[in-house]
Scaffold this motif. Structure first.
Motif, mmCIF file in Angstrom:
data_model
loop_
_atom_site.group_PDB
_atom_site.id
_atom_site.type_symbol
_atom_site.label_atom_id
_atom_site.label_comp_id
_atom_site.label_asym_id
_atom_site.label_seq_id
_atom_site.Cartn_x
_atom_site.Cartn_y
_atom_site.Cartn_z
ATOM 1 N N ARG A 91 -48.867 -29.199 15.171
ATOM 2 C CA ARG A 91 -47.941 -28.193 14.660
ATOM 3 C C ARG A 91 -47.061 -27.705 15.804
ATOM 4 N NH1 ARG A 91 -50.381 -23.017 15.817
ATOM 5 N NH2 ARG A 91 -52.562 -23.327 16.455
ATOM 6 N N GLN A 92 -46.044 -26.936 15.447
ATOM 7 C CA GLN A 92 -45.119 -26.404 16.449
ATOM 8 C C GLN A 92 -44.706 -24.996 16.048
ATOM 9 O OE1 GLN A 92 -40.818 -27.827 17.090
ATOM 10 N NE2 GLN A 92 -41.907 -28.849 18.770
ATOM 11 N N GLU A 93 -44.646 -24.109 17.040
ATOM 12 C CA GLU A 93 -44.250 -22.729 16.787
ATOM 13 C C GLU A 93 -43.117 -22.346 17.733
ATOM 14 O OE1 GLU A 93 -47.723 -20.331 17.239
ATOM 15 O OE2 GLU A 93 -48.836 -21.342 15.635
ATOM 16 N N SER A 94 -42.223 -21.476 17.262
ATOM 17 C CA SER A 94 -41.104 -21.011 18.080
ATOM 18 C C SER A 94 -41.099 -19.487 18.116
ATOM 19 C CB SER A 94 -39.771 -21.518 17.522
ATOM 20 O OG SER A 94 -39.702 -22.928 17.604
ATOM 21 N N TYR A 95 -40.679 -18.950 19.259
ATOM 22 C CA TYR A 95 -40.625 -17.501 19.447
ATOM 23 C C TYR A 95 -39.328 -17.159 20.181
ATOM 24 C CZ TYR A 95 -45.688 -18.063 18.754
ATOM 25 O OH TYR A 95 -46.928 -18.411 18.268
ATOM 26 N N ASP A 96 -38.791 -15.998 19.887
ATOM 27 C CA ASP A 96 -37.619 -15.487 20.593
ATOM 28 C C ASP A 96 -38.020 -14.255 21.398
ATOM 29 O OD1 ASP A 96 -35.878 -17.407 19.524
ATOM 30 O OD2 ASP A 96 -35.541 -16.193 17.722
ATOM 31 N N GLY A 97 -37.346 -14.058 22.521
ATOM 32 C CA GLY A 97 -37.629 -12.881 23.338
ATOM 33 C C GLY A 97 -38.356 -13.234 24.621
ATOM 34 N N GLN A 98 -38.407 -12.282 25.526
ATOM 35 C CA GLN A 98 -39.002 -12.525 26.837
ATOM 36 C C GLN A 98 -40.525 -12.611 26.797
ATOM 37 O OE1 GLN A 98 -37.015 -9.215 28.967
ATOM 38 N NE2 GLN A 98 -36.045 -10.784 30.235
#
Length: 263
Positions: A91-98
């Motif tokens: 699976r793959q996950e994405s996140y935004d922010g520091q």
């Protein structure tokens, strides 16, 4: 075996058991292996950079845990990819922010490798420093567990610069090399110290000029040292020649006196 011997054996066994418990308590847990797949050492301010690390040996300590990350890049996107032993994506996950947290690593999913990629913009420099050069946190990852326990897996910094600061720094590096080669002449060291002050104040044009002056002073000192050395060699050579010539004259004179006596 006597009662005394039995008591001593019992005491020794108890001591060894306590030592084993103490060693187990203080022994460090096996760490997750982190390889830097693609991690830059530096970046220009406002440019976009990407860093990628790969983690293996995921379950030496826990069979289930969470991954958290942080960076000082701006406009950040994280991509966390989970792979099985065959190298196929689970699976793959994405996140935004520091910052991100909660990416679960679970042995039951068959994950054997986790790849983390962070992309963002290099931040502005808040305070310039020549040695060590100013830097920022490019990528830091933590292994976390419910209950608040946390273990830092990696913390990677990178230097950052502007076009002007890099030009000044290159001039200063060149001057530093010349000064060291010349034996650290005082005038050049003073000019270089002024260049460092100007650089750290953000006055890069002045820093570059002072660095060039320091390098010129170092080169002049080195040339003067070499000339002095040549003069000393020349004087020493003349002294040696004088001694040799004097010896020859003395030898010939003594030889002439010998002939006169024979005659």
């Amino acid at each position: 075996m006597t009662r005394t011997s039995l008591n001593r054996c019992s005491e020794l066994t108890a001591v060894l058991a306590v030592l084993a418990l103490l060693i187990a308590a203080v022994a460090p847990a096996a760490a997750v292996s982190v390889q830097e797949t693609d991690v830059p050492d530096s970046g220009e301010v406002d440019s976009q950079v990407t860093a990628t690390v790969t983690m293996t040996e995921l379950y030496d300590t826990y069979e289930t845990w969470q991954l958290a990350g942080r960076t000082e890049l701006r406009n950040v996107t994280w991509t966390v990819t989970f792979l099985n032993q065959a190298g196929n994506q689970v699976r793959q996950e994405s996140y935004d922010g520091q910052n991100f947290s909660g990416a679960t690593v679970d042995i039951d999913e068959g994950t054997s490798e986790v790849r983390v990629r962070v992309t963002g913009t290099v931040p502005a420099v808040e305070a310039y420093s020549y040695d060590p050069q100013q830097s920022f946190t490019l990528l830091a990852l933590d292994q976390t567990r419910e209950g608040g326990t946390s273990n830092e897996l990696t913390n990677r910094s990178a230097t950052h610069y502007t076009a002007d600061s890099r030009e000044a720094r290159e001039a200063m590096d060149s001057a530093r090399e010349a000064i060291d080669a010349a034996g650290n002449p005082e005038t050049a060291e003073e000019s270089f110290a002024s260049a460092v002050d100007a650089y750290e104040a953000g006055n890069f044009d002045n820093a570059a000029s002072l660095a060039e002056r320091a390098e010129s002073e170092a080169n002049q000192a080195e040339s003067s040292r070499q000339r002095t050395q040549l003069i000393m060699y020349g004087v020493a050579g003349l002294v040696v020649l004088g001694v040799v010539a004097g010896g020859v004259v003395l030898f010939l004179r003594n030889r002439g006196d010998g002939y006169d006596k024979l005659g």
